[in-house]
Design an enzyme around this catalytic site. Sequence first.
Site, PDB file in Angstrom:
ATOM      1  N   ASP A   9      51.683  34.774  39.469  1.00  0.00           N
ATOM      2  CA  ASP A   9      50.993  35.471  40.538  1.00  0.00           C
ATOM      3  C   ASP A   9      50.999  34.542  41.760  1.00  0.00           C
ATOM      4  O   ASP A   9      51.094  33.314  41.621  1.00  0.00           O
ATOM      5  CB  ASP A   9      49.561  35.771  40.108  1.00  0.00           C
ATOM      6  CG  ASP A   9      48.726  36.335  41.232  1.00  0.00           C
ATOM      7  OD1 ASP A   9      49.094  37.390  41.767  1.00  0.00           O
ATOM      8  OD2 ASP A   9      47.718  35.701  41.585  1.00  0.00           O
ATOM      9  N   ARG A  45      38.446  38.076  49.898  1.00  0.00           N
ATOM     10  CA  ARG A  45      39.231  38.161  48.668  1.00  0.00           C
ATOM     11  C   ARG A  45      38.715  39.266  47.751  1.00  0.00           C
ATOM     12  O   ARG A  45      39.505  40.031  47.177  1.00  0.00           O
ATOM     13  CB  ARG A  45      39.189  36.819  47.941  1.00  0.00           C
ATOM     14  CG  ARG A  45      39.917  36.796  46.611  1.00  0.00           C
ATOM     15  CD  ARG A  45      41.385  37.134  46.756  1.00  0.00           C
ATOM     16  NE  ARG A  45      42.108  36.912  45.512  1.00  0.00           N
ATOM     17  CZ  ARG A  45      43.346  37.352  45.280  1.00  0.00           C
ATOM     18  NH1 ARG A  45      43.991  38.051  46.196  1.00  0.00           N
ATOM     19  NH2 ARG A  45      43.947  37.082  44.134  1.00  0.00           N
ATOM     20  N   ASN A 122      51.207  41.351  44.190  1.00  0.00           N
ATOM     21  CA  ASN A 122      50.840  42.517  44.982  1.00  0.00           C
ATOM     22  C   ASN A 122      51.280  42.376  46.438  1.00  0.00           C
ATOM     23  O   ASN A 122      51.332  43.363  47.175  1.00  0.00           O
ATOM     24  CB  ASN A 122      49.324  42.714  44.967  1.00  0.00           C
ATOM     25  CG  ASN A 122      48.829  43.404  43.710  1.00  0.00           C
ATOM     26  OD1 ASN A 122      49.587  44.041  42.990  1.00  0.00           O
ATOM     27  ND2 ASN A 122      47.540  43.277  43.431  1.00  0.00           N
TER      28      ASN A 122
END
Length: 225
Positions: A9, A45, A122
């Site tokens: 990630d 976040r 993402n």
Amino acid sequence: MPIKSAVFDAYGTLFDVTAAAREAAGEPGQEALADTWQGLAATWRAKQLEYSWLRAIRGDHTDFWTVTQDALDYALEAHGLGDPALRERLAQLYWQLSAYPEVPAMLERLKARGLNTAILSNGSPGMLEGAVQSAGLDALLDAVLSVESVGIFKPAAPVYDLVNERFGGTKDEVLFVSSNGWDVSSAARYGFRTLWVNRAGLPVDRMPGTPDTIHSDLTTLEEVL
């Protein structure tokens, strides 16, 4: 099966998501931010993740940069920071987030072992390219995989499919590494071998799929190989 691919990630795992607020807070004229940057970064976040999950559930996809800006606008209002110049500066800094100190050497060691290395994020392609180049990681990654190619955010299974579509092999030949407990849980349930980078010392999520290994940072990642 031996691990052939190490897949990471990006945000919070390789790149410090608090860096934009922290760096802006140290610049001249940002006294108001200096008092609240940690809270701002946390809200930014949290909303960034929340908006991505909600969009995935609702089938209302947009690129991650839009999500990131929407989360920033929410965070700025929540913390009483309305300066348009500050908003522009924070958005600019997010495209050049600092990598955690141990990341370059760790990736170099993995490449020396002959492993495939990749990001699965993402993040939109442009955002990821900016972060990778800013951190000088270009030559240490074989692929940068973005959810934009499937049009849905993690933890949807089609996102994790991208890894074996790119490198071949089987799921248990992949070590998936993330600092996000929900991401590791989802990847473990999908069938990857997993390492949770638990930088904050949090409990394991009560969800199907548990991490194979938990480390506090990426320094000792090779132990799992």
